[in-house]
Design an enzyme around this catalytic site. Structure first.
Site, PDB file in Angstrom:
ATOM      1  N   THR A 138      -2.813  -1.669  -2.236  1.00  0.00           N
ATOM      2  CA  THR A 138      -3.321  -2.136  -3.526  1.00  0.00           C
ATOM      3  C   THR A 138      -3.600  -0.963  -4.450  1.00  0.00           C
ATOM      4  OG1 THR A 138      -5.171  -3.139  -4.719  1.00  0.00           O
ATOM      5  CG2 THR A 138      -5.651  -2.379  -2.497  1.00  0.00           C
ATOM      6  N   ASP A 169      -5.530  -1.174  -6.750  1.00  0.00           N
ATOM      7  CA  ASP A 169      -6.953  -1.300  -7.089  1.00  0.00           C
ATOM      8  C   ASP A 169      -7.863  -0.479  -6.170  1.00  0.00           C
ATOM      9  OD1 ASP A 169      -6.458  -3.006  -9.194  1.00  0.00           O
ATOM     10  OD2 ASP A 169      -6.559  -4.807  -7.953  1.00  0.00           O
ATOM     11  N   GLY A 173      -7.726  -3.029 -13.169  1.00  0.00           N
ATOM     12  CA  GLY A 173      -8.885  -3.011 -12.263  1.00  0.00           C
ATOM     13  C   GLY A 173      -9.876  -4.074 -12.686  1.00  0.00           C
ATOM     14  N   GLN A 220       1.747   1.082 -14.688  1.00  0.00           N
ATOM     15  CA  GLN A 220       0.912   1.872 -13.787  1.00  0.00           C
ATOM     16  C   GLN A 220       1.107   1.514 -12.315  1.00  0.00           C
ATOM     17  OE1 GLN A 220      -3.383   0.791 -14.728  1.00  0.00           O
ATOM     18  NE2 GLN A 220      -2.278  -0.811 -15.805  1.00  0.00           N
TER      19      GLN A 220
END
Lengths: 408, 408
Positions: A140, A142, A189, A301
């Site tokens: 991930t 994140d 995020g 990203q």
């Protein structure tokens, strides 16, 4: 293990395919007969959408291409398995297909929600005396999975964000005599600010860095935000600010909800955020008269494999290999985790951990790593994140563009 | 020539600094004593904001770094010189400063508006018997300068757009079972669609390419656009569409004006566009219920030096060198142009052309290169653009990030 299967789930990353590569590599080392891939995750698997990875990875060139291919090579899904007691049929069908293909182990590369799938499948197998084992492979951008030091995918996104911000900061500083230009960069995020924090890495010997970083972990006050931009504009002609898409006002509203855009909801009930940077840019422009611009990194990203971190690629491959190794040792219901050793430069190794302690738990940035007053990350964060962006794996170019490996 | 000065003007590009490098290199070869740089273009020059490039470029390492540095190393401006008859004082001041620093030649790296500055300065010099010569060096990601085959800066933006689109297309295709996802990518280019057309380059052996390209040169009908997206969604689960920011509806309105955003105007009276992609994404979502996402490349497409085209870098250096060579031959009031020879693979060379035929003229894409029916670019365009994105100049990495050269 006779045959195994690997799937990818959730939002893709720049290195999610390196974990598929790792699974394939270790399986072949261990003499596994067939390494299947599920197309579009467990959702595709339920439709028997399955490929044999030998058809793609039977030569070194394709293996190298796979590591340089963005997004989920196998296809992904956001399908959430029902609770076992609510829908036994789905589970029965999954094991029926596993038996049909003589699959002994299932590997699922994903984040929090995907680990929940591994938890439920391994629970079901234990309760029903099924022989198959189930292993989670972390992935991930994140970086919000618990227990593991960090998650494959994060380092490459962090490297993209820092590289691109260095370029954006130079670009924004081009014009010197005109009135200040405020550039607000929106970074992904939802609840954890790991990615937005990576903006801090842009500051180095040849870059002044961003002027402020706003994370979902910190308080956000709109008036304070505008006042702080105005204060910066008194002494600087170029202002670049990084904002997490998950930033909320004191009454709990996402900033993007301040604009009148439609807010959609995905299969997991997450709000589909967008436009936080643009919303703030519009507010600053209206209230201060300053020239503003918003940049949203969007999927760039997570897809920019052309500037991926070699450390990240290697670790993504490592966790895939470890998952197969431990499944072969009979482990099940575990996720592979990365542990870090900083005693002699940075090194990392892979281990496994009970999936029940991982699924559906979100890891946020330690508040003591945030310098609230200066709106920057403290040195502890830099020490944590810097090793994860080291190294590059140059794309293989053909006719001016990076080549990828794609499904037929 | 005793001393010379070089300036950068207008929006930066990924290779605008390679032209500064070329000017410096050739000047030193020719024994020029001092190579000055104007900080923030002619606007900074009027404030005597001047540096000596020897302070930066006196070693090979920095010269190499300069070629890998995005944005205008010297700083840029959007300052438009007044007409000579309206404000003689400005011109007198410029020549006063030139005399003071014993500068014999001025080089201005820029696009249409910047070439107007060279035209007026060389006209003034001729009319007033000034000895200084003035040369324009082409630069614009928009690729809209006439006479020259193409403009330095365009190739690198085109390479960024195609590279990034290959990644975006992979990313958008991740999810297969859910309803179609429409990704609308907004690309720069106010009046000329050269940059949006570069989206066509993403299609190759390992990429299916974008589903449609909308240029300002073509007609745009909103209802037709929505209908065409709906048609695509009947057979495809992933739809990626490239749209120029300059796309206008039949009544002459920019698409972004359909939303209620504030439209600002820059010093040249250009409308500051933004949000065309987001506007279209919102419209498609509302009218069709399809899932949409907008990506705006914003300044990333002109600042991504980390993935610049080596062909472009070399040509940017070449035009800088040529300008100095021809100024040394006594030429003035000219812009350097690039000519192409396709007879034996692609080669290019530099020549000069009267600035009066160039300043303020905009070159658009030939309409016969556009396949209106299929909303794609024809082979003629691919043949034109493909050579311009060839080759890479790897960044110099330190601690995981590309290093740049910056002013002290």
């Amino acid at each position: 293990m006779k045959n195994i299967i690997v799937g990818q789930s959730g939002g893709p990353t720049a290195v999610i395919n390196s974990s598929v590569a790792g699974v394939y590599k270790k399986a072949k080392e261990l003499g596994v007969e067939r390494v299947y891939g599920m197309v579009y995750g467990i959702e595709g698997f339920l439709n028997e959408n399955i490929i044999d990875l030998d058809d793609y990875l039977n030569n070194d060139e394709n293996y190298e291409l796979l590591k340089r291919t963005p997004s989920a090579f196998l296809g992904s899904c956001r399908y959430k398995l029902p609770k076992i007691e609510d829908n036994k049929e789905v589970y029965e069908k999954i094991f029926e297909i596993l038996d049909k293909y003589e699959i002994d182990a299932l590997f699922y590369i994903g984040g929090n929600d995907s680990m929940d799938t591994i938890k439920m499948l391994s629970d079901y197998a234990k309760e029903n005396n099924k022989k198959q084992v189930f292993m989670g492979v972390p992935k991930t951008i994140d970086n919000d999975l618990p227990i593991t030091d960090h998650c494959p995918g994060y380092g490459s996104s962090a490297k993209y964000i820092a590289t691109s911000l260095k370029e954006v900061i130079r670009d924004n500083a081009s014009f010197g005599v005109v009135k200040p230009t405020v550039c607000i960069v929106e970074i992904m995020g939802r609840h954890a600010g790991w990615l937005a924090a990576a903006a801090a890495l842009a500051k180095d010997d040849t870059c002044e860095g961003v002027d402020a970083i706003y994370l979902p972990e910190s308080k956000f006050d709109l008036d304070e935000f505008v006042a702080s931009v105005e204060e910066l504009a008194k002494t600087k002609h170029s202002i670049v600010i990084a904002v997490s898409e998950g930033v909320k006002t004191s009454d709990g509203k996402f900033v993007c909800e301040l604009s009148n855009e439609h807010i959609a909801v995905d299969a997991f009930g997450h709000k589909q955020l967008s436009g936080c940077g643009q919303t703030l840019a519009n507010i600053v422009a209206t209230r201060t008269g300053l020239k503003t611009r918003a940049i949203e990194y969007s999927t760039l990203q997570r897809a920019a494999t052309h500037i991926a971190s070699l450390t990240d690629i290697n670790e993504a491959e490592m966790v895939g290999m470890k998952a197969v190794e431990e499944a072969n040792n009979g482990k099940t219901g575990m996720m592979v985790i990365i542990t870090r050793d900083d005693s002699n430069g940075y090194t990392s190794s892979a281990d496994t951990y009970d999936i029940h302690d991982i699924a559906n738990v979100e890891k946020k940035i330690p508040l003591e790593w945030i310098d609230e007053e200066n709106k920057q990350m403290k040195e502890e964060f830099i020490k944590y994140a810097k090793p994860l962006i080291q190294g590059e794996l140059a794309p293989i170019f053909k006719d001016g563009l990076p080549v990828h490996l794609i499904r037929k």
